[in-house]
Scaffold this motif. Structure first.
Motif, PDB file in Angstrom:
ATOM      1  N   GLN A   1       4.209  -1.212  -3.112  1.00 41.80           N
ATOM      2  CA  GLN A   1       2.914  -0.585  -2.894  1.00 41.80           C
ATOM      3  C   GLN A   1       2.510  -0.768  -1.430  1.00 41.80           C
ATOM      4  O   GLN A   1       2.568  -1.870  -0.907  1.00 41.80           O
ATOM      5  CB  GLN A   1       1.870  -1.223  -3.813  1.00 41.80           C
ATOM      6  CG  GLN A   1       0.582  -0.471  -3.911  1.00 41.80           C
ATOM      7  CD  GLN A   1       0.667   0.724  -4.844  1.00 41.80           C
ATOM      8  OE1 GLN A   1       1.728   1.342  -4.984  1.00 41.80           O
ATOM      9  NE2 GLN A   1      -0.405   1.065  -5.506  1.00 41.80           N
ATOM     10  N   VAL A   2       2.126   0.314  -0.806  1.00 39.82           N
ATOM     11  CA  VAL A   2       1.739   0.293   0.600  1.00 39.82           C
ATOM     12  C   VAL A   2       0.254   0.609   0.712  1.00 39.82           C
ATOM     13  O   VAL A   2      -0.238   1.529   0.064  1.00 39.82           O
ATOM     14  CB  VAL A   2       2.551   1.313   1.408  1.00 39.82           C
ATOM     15  CG1 VAL A   2       2.035   1.399   2.841  1.00 39.82           C
ATOM     16  CG2 VAL A   2       4.028   0.942   1.391  1.00 39.82           C
ATOM     17  N   GLN A   3      -0.429  -0.149   1.524  1.00 42.14           N
ATOM     18  CA  GLN A   3      -1.852   0.098   1.759  1.00 42.14           C
ATOM     19  C   GLN A   3      -2.125   0.237   3.247  1.00 42.14           C
ATOM     20  O   GLN A   3      -1.585  -0.515   4.053  1.00 42.14           O
ATOM     21  CB  GLN A   3      -2.698  -1.049   1.204  1.00 42.14           C
ATOM     22  CG  GLN A   3      -2.849  -1.053  -0.303  1.00 42.14           C
ATOM     23  CD  GLN A   3      -3.848  -2.092  -0.775  1.00 42.14           C
ATOM     24  OE1 GLN A   3      -3.939  -3.172  -0.232  1.00 42.14           O
ATOM     25  NE2 GLN A   3      -4.601  -1.755  -1.802  1.00 42.14           N
ATOM     26  N   SER A  25      -0.039  -2.673   5.130  1.00 42.40           N
ATOM     27  CA  SER A  25       0.480  -3.842   4.414  1.00 42.40           C
ATOM     28  C   SER A  25       1.219  -3.391   3.176  1.00 42.40           C
ATOM     29  O   SER A  25       1.078  -2.253   2.729  1.00 42.40           O
ATOM     30  CB  SER A  25      -0.663  -4.791   4.037  1.00 42.40           C
ATOM     31  OG  SER A  25      -1.561  -4.150   3.156  1.00 42.40           O
ATOM     32  N   GLY A  26       1.994  -4.289   2.625  1.00 43.55           N
ATOM     33  CA  GLY A  26       2.738  -3.965   1.416  1.00 43.55           C
ATOM     34  C   GLY A  26       4.219  -3.886   1.687  1.00 43.55           C
ATOM     35  O   GLY A  26       4.735  -4.456   2.634  1.00 43.55           O
ATOM     36  N   SER A  27       4.892  -3.110   0.868  1.00 47.51           N
ATOM     37  CA  SER A  27       6.357  -3.029   0.928  1.00 47.51           C
ATOM     38  C   SER A  27       6.822  -2.054   1.997  1.00 47.51           C
ATOM     39  O   SER A  27       7.373  -1.001   1.704  1.00 47.51           O
ATOM     40  CB  SER A  27       6.906  -2.627  -0.438  1.00 47.51           C
ATOM     41  OG  SER A  27       6.502  -3.547  -1.429  1.00 47.51           O
ATOM     42  N   SER A  99       7.662   5.960   7.312  1.00 46.28           N
ATOM     43  CA  SER A  99       8.643   4.892   7.297  1.00 46.28           C
ATOM     44  C   SER A  99       9.996   5.394   7.789  1.00 46.28           C
ATOM     45  O   SER A  99      10.217   6.601   7.933  1.00 46.28           O
ATOM     46  CB  SER A  99       8.797   4.331   5.880  1.00 46.28           C
ATOM     47  OG  SER A  99       9.470   5.272   5.065  1.00 46.28           O
ATOM     48  N   TYR A 105       2.647   7.797   4.397  1.00 46.50           N
ATOM     49  CA  TYR A 105       1.513   7.129   3.765  1.00 46.50           C
ATOM     50  C   TYR A 105       0.240   7.481   4.535  1.00 46.50           C
ATOM     51  O   TYR A 105       0.270   7.626   5.767  1.00 46.50           O
ATOM     52  CB  TYR A 105       1.698   5.612   3.783  1.00 46.50           C
ATOM     53  CG  TYR A 105       2.937   5.125   3.075  1.00 46.50           C
ATOM     54  CD1 TYR A 105       4.118   4.925   3.779  1.00 46.50           C
ATOM     55  CD2 TYR A 105       2.947   4.882   1.709  1.00 46.50           C
ATOM     56  CE1 TYR A 105       5.265   4.480   3.150  1.00 46.50           C
ATOM     57  CE2 TYR A 105       4.082   4.439   1.065  1.00 46.50           C
ATOM     58  CZ  TYR A 105       5.249   4.243   1.793  1.00 46.50           C
ATOM     59  OH  TYR A 105       6.375   3.815   1.157  1.00 46.50           O
TER      60      TYR A 105
END
Length: 116
Positions: A1-3, A25-27, A99, A105
């Motif tokens: 989960q990416v925030q 933040s996150g993966s 990414s 995202y």
């Protein structure tokens, strides 16, 4: 989960400055590019500025010379410094990251309002 968490929007008078920040933040194993987009009411979402992992930047003509984008690769943060703001800069500003594997995202958006 990416925030993506954005901060720094608000109300400012024409000619003023704002600093927008976005923390990811996150993966996220590696980020290719980080950028800011904006969307005014009734209009499409447009690029404001983008910065690659290597530090190359690209700006919309409308903000060139008035804005500076920067990033901290270690902290996964991107910052947009906007100066000499104009009423036409009023919009919701969105942070975007892409990414290395090509996933995009978006942040939730932060309102910037420039009064004349």
């Amino acid at each position: 989960q990416v925030q993506l968490v954005e901060s720094g929007g608000g109300l400012v008078q024409a000619g003023g400055s704002l600093r927008l920040s976005c923390a990811a933040s996150g993966s996220i194993f590696s980020i290719l590019s980080m950028g800011w987009y904006r969307q005014a009411p009734g209009k499409q979402r447009d690029l404001v500025a983008v910065i690659t992992r290597g530090g190359s930047t690209n700006y919309a003509d409308s903000v060139k010379g008035r804005s500076t984008i920067s990033r901290d690769n270690a902290k996964n943060t991107v910052t947009l410094q906007m100066n000499s703001l104009k009423p036409e800069d009023t919009a919701v500003y969105y942070c975007q990251i892409i990414s290395l594997v090509g996933t995009t995202y978006w942040g939730q958006g932060t309102q910037v309002t420039v009064s004349s």
